[in-house]
Design an enzyme around this catalytic site. Sequence first.
Site, PDB file in Angstrom:
ATOM      1  CG  ASP A   1       5.075  12.395   4.273  1.00  0.00           C
ATOM      2  OD1 ASP A   1       4.731  11.890   5.728  1.00  0.00           O
ATOM      3  OD2 ASP A   1       5.471  13.347   3.879  1.00  0.00           O
TER       4      ASP A   1
ATOM      5  CE  LYS B   1       8.959   6.028   5.838  1.00  0.00           C
ATOM      6  NZ  LYS B   1      10.588   7.331   6.764  1.00  0.00           N
TER       7      LYS B   1
ATOM      8  CB  CYS C   1      31.752  20.924  31.106  1.00  0.00           C
ATOM      9  SG  CYS C   1      32.419  19.849  30.549  1.00  0.00           S
TER      10      CYS C   1
ATOM     11  CB  CYS D   1      32.138  15.169  28.118  1.00  0.00           C
ATOM     12  SG  CYS D   1      32.458  16.545  29.297  1.00  0.00           S
TER      13      CYS D   1
ATOM     14  CE1 TYR E   1      -2.577   2.806   8.595  1.00  0.00           C
ATOM     15  CE2 TYR E   1      -2.421   4.087   7.065  1.00  0.00           C
ATOM     16  CZ  TYR E   1      -2.385   3.792   8.814  1.00  0.00           C
ATOM     17  OH  TYR E   1      -1.898   5.036   9.070  1.00  0.00           O
TER      18      TYR E   1
ATOM     19  CE  LYS F   1       5.766   4.520   6.903  1.00  0.00           C
ATOM     20  NZ  LYS F   1       5.136   6.065   7.326  1.00  0.00           N
TER      21      LYS F   1
ATOM     22  CD  GLU G   1      -2.607  -0.905   2.891  1.00  0.00           C
ATOM     23  OE1 GLU G   1      -1.934   0.036   3.444  1.00  0.00           O
ATOM     24  OE2 GLU G   1      -2.762  -2.029   3.530  1.00  0.00           O
TER      25      GLU G   1
ATOM     26  CB  CYS H   1      33.572  18.505  26.915  1.00  0.00           C
ATOM     27  SG  CYS H   1      31.798  19.594  27.178  1.00  0.00           S
TER      28      CYS H   1
ATOM     29  CB  CYS I   1      28.936  18.185  31.506  1.00  0.00           C
ATOM     30  SG  CYS I   1      29.206  19.023  30.446  1.00  0.00           S
TER      31      CYS I   1
HETATM   32  S1  IVH Z   1      -0.114   0.315   8.331  1.00  0.00           S
HETATM   33  C1  IVH Z   1       1.177  -1.450  12.663  1.00  0.00           C
HETATM   34  N1  IVH Z   1      -0.340   2.037   6.464  1.00  0.00           N
HETATM   35  O1  IVH Z   1       2.918   5.528   8.492  1.00  0.00           O
HETATM   36  C2  IVH Z   1       0.756  -0.906  11.626  1.00  0.00           C
HETATM   37  N2  IVH Z   1       0.621   2.756   8.215  1.00  0.00           N
HETATM   38  O2  IVH Z   1       5.422   4.994  10.477  1.00  0.00           O
HETATM   39  C3  IVH Z   1       0.286   0.468  11.379  1.00  0.00           C
HETATM   40  N3  IVH Z   1       1.118   5.145   7.681  1.00  0.00           N
HETATM   41  O3  IVH Z   1       1.884   5.452  11.631  1.00  0.00           O
HETATM   42  C4  IVH Z   1       0.146   1.108  10.296  1.00  0.00           C
HETATM   43  N4  IVH Z   1       0.069   4.553   5.339  1.00  0.00           N
HETATM   44  O4  IVH Z   1       0.879   6.621  10.265  1.00  0.00           O
HETATM   45  C5  IVH Z   1      -0.028   1.838   7.718  1.00  0.00           C
HETATM   46  N5  IVH Z   1      -0.749   2.504   4.140  1.00  0.00           N
HETATM   47  C6  IVH Z   1      -0.466   2.476   5.753  1.00  0.00           C
HETATM   48  C7  IVH Z   1       0.311   3.513   5.990  1.00  0.00           C
HETATM   49  C8  IVH Z   1       0.387   3.805   6.774  1.00  0.00           C
HETATM   50  C9  IVH Z   1       0.668   5.702   6.657  1.00  0.00           C
HETATM   51  C10 IVH Z   1       2.295   5.744   8.614  1.00  0.00           C
HETATM   52  C11 IVH Z   1       1.219   5.312   9.864  1.00  0.00           C
HETATM   53  C12 IVH Z   1       1.576   4.736  10.616  1.00  0.00           C
HETATM   54  C13 IVH Z   1       2.890   5.172  10.094  1.00  0.00           C
HETATM   55  C14 IVH Z   1       4.414   4.350  10.229  1.00  0.00           C
END
Ligand code: IVH
Length: 706
Positions: free
Chosen positions: A129, A324, A421, A436, A236, A127, A125, A418, A442
């Site tokens: 933002d 990512k 300090c 340090c 999701y 991800k 899926e 350091c 410190c």
């Molecule tokens: S699943 C236990 N699916 O990414 C699984 N998260 O970096 C829960 N997010 O906290 C997350 N798109 O806010 C899932 N298709 C997707 C997502 C997603 C964005 C976010 C979500 C999560 C964060 C983790």
Amino acid sequence: MPQTAAPRLTPLEARIELDRLGRAIAAHDRAYYQDDAPTLSDADYDALRRRLRELEEAFPELARPDSPSRRVGAAPGEGFRAVAHLQPMMSLEDVFTDEAVAEFLQRVRRFLGLDETEAVDLVAEPKIDGLSINLLYENGAFVRATTRGDGAEGEDVTANMRTLAELPLRLTGPAPAVMEVRGEVYMRRADFLALNAASEAKGEKTFANPRNAAAGSLRQLDAAVTARRPLSLFCYALGEVSEAVADSHRALLDRLKAWGFPVNPRIGLCRDLDQALAFTRALGEERAELAYDIDGVVYKVNRIDWQTRLGRRDRTPRWAVAHKFPAERAQTVLERIEIQVGRTGALTPVAILRPITVGGVVVGRATLHNEDEILRKDVRAGDTVIIQRAGDVIPQVVAVVAEKRPADSRPFEPPALCPVCGSHAVKPEGEAIRRCSGGLTCRAQAVERLIHFASRNAFDIEGLGARNVEFLFASGRIKSPADIFRLEAAETGTLLPLKTQPGWGAKSVEKLFAAITARRRVPLDRFIYALCIRQVGEATARLLALHYHSLTAWRAAMAAAAAERDAARTADAAAPPGPAWSHLIAIDQVGPSVAGEIADFFAEDHNLAVLDDLAAVVTVADFAAPAAAGSPVAGKTVVFTGSLETLSRDEAKAQAQALGAKVAGSVSGKTDYVVAGADAGSKLSKARDLGLAILSEAEWLALIGR
Ligand code: IVH
């Protein structure tokens, strides 16, 4: 039809009419917001809402939690109420390379004990933002929305979420009695640009990116403001659910959609690694054209029974991973290298950059990791450097552009002292980090430790963030953690009371004192975590609390372990370690390196002084095993040995820990059960010698009721 005045209706009549009104208004809202095709005149619509309000005022007990009257205009409150999630909200482990995705799949296979021929289907899926949201439904009706917060509890943003036209207030078709639906609130790019343009025209502040805009819009104290912001939603996942709703993630997404939730249509079912990676490559190419920002792909194990078996680590599920997109890069000038001093005394070089925008965010600082890294890359002040930024990760300096180096540049010289300090800064042979040597003398270390101490996952003292800690430290009010709890008493008779200081109103001072008082009782695991022992993060602190139970027992055992280790160091190399040390390193996931850091901490008198001083002003609650209720193995120490048949070793351990058992890596007099699989070796014979309870895999499963 003439209407009966609300007070003259019977409750039954009122409920029927309220139901009807609710449905009519919701249908109109959908037509208006989603289809852009209003079905009523504004006047008729207002009349429906007026009647609804009238009935709800006459019969407040009948007002439904999903009433349209709650969609907008909630009274601005003091802030948001904190509400515990029924199931913790997790985050995801991030990976950046194809190899790391392959490793994820391998780990899943190993944990489940699958052989190479068995396919592990993944759902891929986008991800999104945005910011995660938890939506609670009871018998198909929307009850509450909470932000993620610290994962255990979040902020109640119900009134604000009600203003999202896409949020179903009542689900279509039968639904579980209790269900937490998880999703992402986000803002489409076009909506974000329009919002910023409008704000700019009015001379109001603009947002840096769609995610900030979404978060800022949702966390409005006045829901009427949220209502005017163009927020969107994708769902999701589930949290708590009172009955099983699907046996695969794919089927779950279909059910969510059928209930009326917005579900992202751009998903893929991948039969193997290659298909998963192909999905991500293709999505990466579409990324710029998508209507919303994404920062990668989430892969989820499709089978729900496998998800359940895989379970979770501290904060992340084992059944999902975020792949990512490659980091975004840019070139800029590194103006100078600054040295920061952390709470454990580590000196960290930081690149101060000529500010530049990378991936929509202005970057002015970047990490250089450690001095070896700087010397290896030969990074110098004045250099033009390539920096990269991926997601929330701190921007990094990747390389130097050699052609652009100024003629008079000089190599970086690690600091001998350091910078805060002036104590010697030492870097032991073979270690990457220079530290340090000033300890708590410190200022940087003392302040950073106090900040850590008061932070959310430690003592969680609201209002005691970095800025206030710095002020209280600089003005001599707080030097060590225990001083925090003496702050209020020390105020009486002071010539310069806190509330007369710039930036401190009487009200905020009172609030701070109340927050401090509320934390005079603290669970053992938070107490241990707050101490800032190197390598002792939250998970390790919890393991220690689980194994030692009370502060008194833990303190005594750690002091003994430190003494044993030091004795063994000075005696001949072959001297056997004592029982306290052995017990400590036998804790699964502790081991000699972490134990060494704990011993170092306990070997310093000034640390013990801080600990005892603190213990005198707070009450440390004994640690209660999480799954203690009803678990036959809560608090018991278990050792697994030999190869198990139906469970992999990782799964067996995770299962035992989830039931509140302590898993140890070696057998001792403190072991309660030894679970022996095939070919168990020396641990089994030792268990026999010690006369311990030895269980077969089947007996163990029977014991825990599997
Ligand atoms: S699943 C236990 N699916 O990414 C699984 N998260 O970096 C829960 N997010 O906290 C997350 N798109 O806010 C899932 N298709 C997707 C997502 C997603 C964005 C976010 C979500 C999560 C964060 C983790």
